[in-house]
Scaffold this active site. Structure first.
Site, PDB file in Angstrom:
ATOM      1  N   GLN A  87       1.884  13.554  14.524  1.00  0.00           N
ATOM      2  CA  GLN A  87       1.971  12.197  13.986  1.00  0.00           C
ATOM      3  C   GLN A  87       2.717  11.322  14.980  1.00  0.00           C
ATOM      4  O   GLN A  87       3.875  11.575  15.314  1.00  0.00           O
ATOM      5  CB  GLN A  87       2.705  12.176  12.647  1.00  0.00           C
ATOM      6  N   CYS A  93       1.815   9.436   7.628  1.00  0.00           N
ATOM      7  CA  CYS A  93       1.876  10.843   7.204  1.00  0.00           C
ATOM      8  C   CYS A  93       0.930  11.155   6.051  1.00  0.00           C
ATOM      9  O   CYS A  93       0.413  12.265   5.938  1.00  0.00           O
ATOM     10  CB  CYS A  93       3.307  11.240   6.846  1.00  0.00           C
ATOM     11  N   HIS A 180       8.146  11.702   3.039  1.00  0.00           N
ATOM     12  CA  HIS A 180       7.191  12.223   3.999  1.00  0.00           C
ATOM     13  C   HIS A 180       6.169  13.121   3.319  1.00  0.00           C
ATOM     14  O   HIS A 180       6.512  13.942   2.462  1.00  0.00           O
ATOM     15  CB  HIS A 180       7.955  13.018   5.069  1.00  0.00           C
ATOM     16  N   ASP A 195       2.618  19.751   9.176  1.00  0.00           N
ATOM     17  CA  ASP A 195       3.485  18.578   9.210  1.00  0.00           C
ATOM     18  C   ASP A 195       3.424  17.980  10.607  1.00  0.00           C
ATOM     19  O   ASP A 195       3.868  18.600  11.580  1.00  0.00           O
ATOM     20  CB  ASP A 195       4.919  19.000   8.862  1.00  0.00           C
TER      21      ASP A 195
END
Length: 243
Positions: A87, A93, A180, A195
């Site tokens: 990211q 996200c 997040h 992630d």
């Protein structure tokens, strides 16, 4: 590595997310997002089956950041069959969590040929995680779609509840107002935490399509227990539609 570009935060609302997914090329009869109302066995059983992926929204705290840095030091080479991207765009996200989900489900769900998702995954299949991030950052179609989805929920994008604030700079959000999205997916009978802020996928051990939600719930419960002063968590399951 991070970009100066920032998007509006995507609301953790299954209805909003479903319209986003269907509008960009996930077949409407293929899958949909559903709320997970609790992590005990009885509530998990209420979620429509089969489960394809799990999205988790959590507040960024000192504890979660310490855990992220610790895991980065432990990240090893990962299964090349796991679709993963970094990211680099602020507040992206939610979209990246959905791309992680779909990117690891290309054999399980049908994407509309020629749609954004179909083209995105064909274009990024051979790229590395940072190249995929750059591709997304430069994709105007996705930026517009994300913006439309971010402003189509029940709440105004600049006065969202704390659970939906993701470093929205115009509000000068403090550290404890950050949240997040991450994704949990099963690839080759292994549970992965995906992630974009981490170096790579985090393996959480054996899993299966049948136990994915339960296995992810255990990891999520552990994350919640490590942050006893935080209450703002949200779990959404991407569920395969029957018929």
């Amino acid at each position: 590595m991070a970009s100066a570009k920032r998007w509006l935060p995507l609301e953790a609302n299954p209805d909003v997310i479903n319209q986003f997914l269907w509008g960009l090329g996930l077949g409407e009869n293929e899958a949909e997002c559903c709320d997970v109302y609790g992590l005990d066995e009885e509530l998990l059983e209420m979620v429509p089956k089969p489960i394809l992926a799990v999205l988790f929204l959590y507040p960024i705290t000192t504890q979660t950041e310490e855990e992220r840095l610790r895991q980065q030091n432990e990240t090893k080479e990962f299964n090349s069959r796991v679709y993963f991207m970094k990211q680099t765009v602020g507040n992206a996200c939610g979209t990246i969590g959905l791309l992680h989900a779909l990117g690891n489900l290309t054999s399980e769900v049908k994407l509309i040929e020629g749609s954004f998702f179909d083209n995105f995954f064909k274009s990024t299949a051979s790229l590395d995680p940072l190249q995929r991030a750059a591709f997304l950052e430069n994709d105007r179609e996705m930026e517009v779609a994300h913006s439309v989805a971010a402003t189509s929920g029940d709440t105004e994008p600049l006065i969202l509840p704390l659970i939906f604030l993701l470093q929205i700079f115009v509000l000068q959000a403090s550290d404890n107002a950050d949240a997040h999205f991450i994704c949990f997916a099963c690839v080759d009978d292994e549970l992965y935490e995906l992630d974009g802020r981490k170096l790579g996928p985090i393996s959480h051990g054996p899993s299966s399509p049948f136990t994915l939600l339960r296995d992810a719930a255990k990891v999520i419960q552990s994350m919640i227990q490590k942050n006893p002063d935080s209450l703002n968590f949200n779990v959404i399951a991407l569920c395969k539609k029957s018929g």
